[in-house]
Design a protein around this motif. Structure first.
Motif, PDB file in Angstrom:
ATOM      1  N   GLU A   1       1.848  -0.392   9.296  1.00 46.84           N
ATOM      2  CA  GLU A   1       2.103  -0.772   7.898  1.00 46.84           C
ATOM      3  C   GLU A   1       3.159  -1.866   7.819  1.00 46.84           C
ATOM      4  OE1 GLU A   1       3.636   1.287   3.697  1.00 46.84           O
ATOM      5  OE2 GLU A   1       3.462   2.474   5.541  1.00 46.84           O
ATOM      6  N   ARG A   2       4.194  -1.751   8.631  1.00 46.34           N
ATOM      7  CA  ARG A   2       5.261  -2.752   8.606  1.00 46.34           C
ATOM      8  C   ARG A   2       4.765  -4.092   9.142  1.00 46.34           C
ATOM      9  NH1 ARG A   2      10.666  -0.623  11.088  1.00 46.34           N
ATOM     10  NH2 ARG A   2      10.329   0.732   9.275  1.00 46.34           N
ATOM     11  N   LEU A   3       3.958  -4.055  10.224  1.00 47.34           N
ATOM     12  CA  LEU A   3       3.421  -5.308  10.769  1.00 47.34           C
ATOM     13  C   LEU A   3       2.522  -6.019   9.761  1.00 47.34           C
ATOM     14  CD1 LEU A   3       2.567  -4.305  14.453  1.00 47.34           C
ATOM     15  CD2 LEU A   3       4.285  -5.966  13.703  1.00 47.34           C
ATOM     16  N   ARG A   4       1.676  -5.269   9.057  1.00 49.57           N
ATOM     17  CA  ARG A   4       0.795  -5.892   8.072  1.00 49.57           C
ATOM     18  C   ARG A   4       1.599  -6.478   6.906  1.00 49.57           C
ATOM     19  NH1 ARG A   4      -4.128  -5.761   5.451  1.00 49.57           N
ATOM     20  NH2 ARG A   4      -5.122  -6.043   7.472  1.00 49.57           N
ATOM     21  N   LYS A   5       2.622  -5.790   6.447  1.00 50.82           N
ATOM     22  CA  LYS A   5       3.433  -6.305   5.342  1.00 50.82           C
ATOM     23  C   LYS A   5       4.201  -7.559   5.756  1.00 50.82           C
ATOM     24  CE  LYS A   5       3.970  -2.042   2.699  1.00 50.82           C
ATOM     25  NZ  LYS A   5       4.917  -1.010   2.186  1.00 50.82           N
ATOM     26  N   GLN A   6       4.628  -7.606   7.010  1.00 50.95           N
ATOM     27  CA  GLN A   6       5.326  -8.801   7.494  1.00 50.95           C
ATOM     28  C   GLN A   6       4.364  -9.962   7.718  1.00 50.95           C
ATOM     29  OE1 GLN A   6       7.269  -7.361  11.002  1.00 50.95           O
ATOM     30  NE2 GLN A   6       8.968  -6.413   9.895  1.00 50.95           N
TER      31      GLN A   6
END
Length: 350
Positions: free
Chosen positions: A104-109
């Motif tokens: 989730e964090r990688l996609r948001k970044q």
């Protein structure tokens, strides 16, 4: 329905088949299939073709034989509909919370990253997830609203870019009722790319007054808002009349410093709608004249030397070259006629 081929035997067969419904009364689907089997048998005894049987009863030849075989082998239970549930179901996998949070964090970044790029990043960090697993996790995160689909992100940002591009602090569309009646009421400005033939080129800014056809131009190494502002300042100094409005296309060189320069000078700035160069037809025609009459001659090297040659051509263009739209007059002669004064012998504009 009128049965021309079968006639009364079909009605009799239907009555006989209805008696079988009692055998499958507990299941209406079984009763209906029994009735159709009996109808088919009766019709086939009457030598009715299979294509007509299929139209009358509603089942194919293969379906009839399949039902008949199951009825013989399993009795009435063979006519019950089989479950369409897949024999093998994907086991519900419970992903570890740290994996979900990391993806989730990688996609948001990186809102445009798909399963392959995120999977490659996870492998570098020591995770052992397949690309398909990463894709299923991304789908789960999108369905639950925790991340935005790539397509939605791109569409939203495309609309935002269009909105930002259309927002200009000073420029606006030319009102339909605005009409150029006097010299300086509307000056069309555009840029021209000139290929010098030796692997180099230059940008020419061109301006023409729509009433008097007076024109001017300036050459630069590139077309930017700063060079456009410099040309604007040259245009205001040289123009023999007060400029009240300028019309340009949506090029980036006519934004920023150029737009602010028009505002400071009190000049209206009109921007053409997209893909409508014909609305700037006079300056487009003038640039064709430059291509045909000026850039076909041998030119010196260097921007400054070419600008010097251009000044001489502009003097000829504005003072001596006859214009059909002006009744054979040159632009300066036409201006003089409007002002009812004599034509100056020497130009003070160059």
């Amino acid at each position: 329905m009128q049965l021309t081929t079968v006639g009364k035997p079909l009605l009799k067969a239907a009555n006989q088949a209805s008696q079988l419904e009692q055998a499958g009364a507990g299941d209406p689907v079984v009763a209906e299939r029994l009735r159709k089997l009996k109808l088919v048998e009766t019709l086939r005894k009457k030598k009715v073709p299979w294509d007509e049987v299929q139209k009358l009863v509603g089942i194919s030849k293969a379906t009839y034989h399949r039902w008949k075989k199951r009825l013989e082998e399993q009795d009435l239970a063979g006519l019950k509909p089989k479950s369409r549930k897949p024999r093998k179901l994907r086991r519900k996998v419970h992903w570890k919370p740290d994996v979900l949070i990391r993806i989730e964090r990688l996609r948001k970044q990186n809102p445009t990253w798909g399963r392959w790029r995120i999977g490659q990043r996870l492998h570098r960090e020591g995770y052992t997830l397949s690309e398909r697993t990463v894709g299923r996790i991304l789908s789960y995160l999108e369905r639950s609203g925790r991340v935005e689909p790539v397509s939605a992100f791109l569409a939203r940002n495309r609309k935002a870019r269009l909105r930002r591009k259309s927002q200009r602090p000073y420029a606006r569309r030319k009102p339909a009722e605005y009409t150029a009646l006097r010299p300086g009421d509307l000056v069309q400005v555009d840029t021209l790319w000139v290929d010098l033939g030796d692997g180099t080129g230059l940008r020419q800014f061109t301006a023409v007054d729509t009433v008097s056809r007076w024109g001017t131009a300036g050459v630069y190494s590139r077309a930017s808002a700063k060079t456009a502002l410099d040309f604007l300042q040259q245009l205001v100094r040289r123009c023999p009349c007060v400029i009240r409005a300028i019309q340009v296309d949506g090029g980036s060189e006519f934004m920023a410093e150029f737009e602010e320069g028009c505002r400071v000078l009190g000049i209206e700035l009109f921007v053409l709608p997209p893909r409508s160069p014909k609305l700037n037809g006079m300056v487009e025609r003038l640039q064709r004249t430059f291509r045909d009459e000026f850039y076909t001659r041998a030119l010196p090297l260097g921007i400054e030397a070419i600008q010097g040659e251009l000044e001489g051509y502009l003097e000829h263009y504005n003072l001596h070259r006859p214009h059909m739209a002006l009744g054979g007059l040159a632009p300066v002669e036409y201006l003089a006629k409007l002002q009812e004064v004599s034509v100056p012998l020497e130009s003070q504009m160059y």
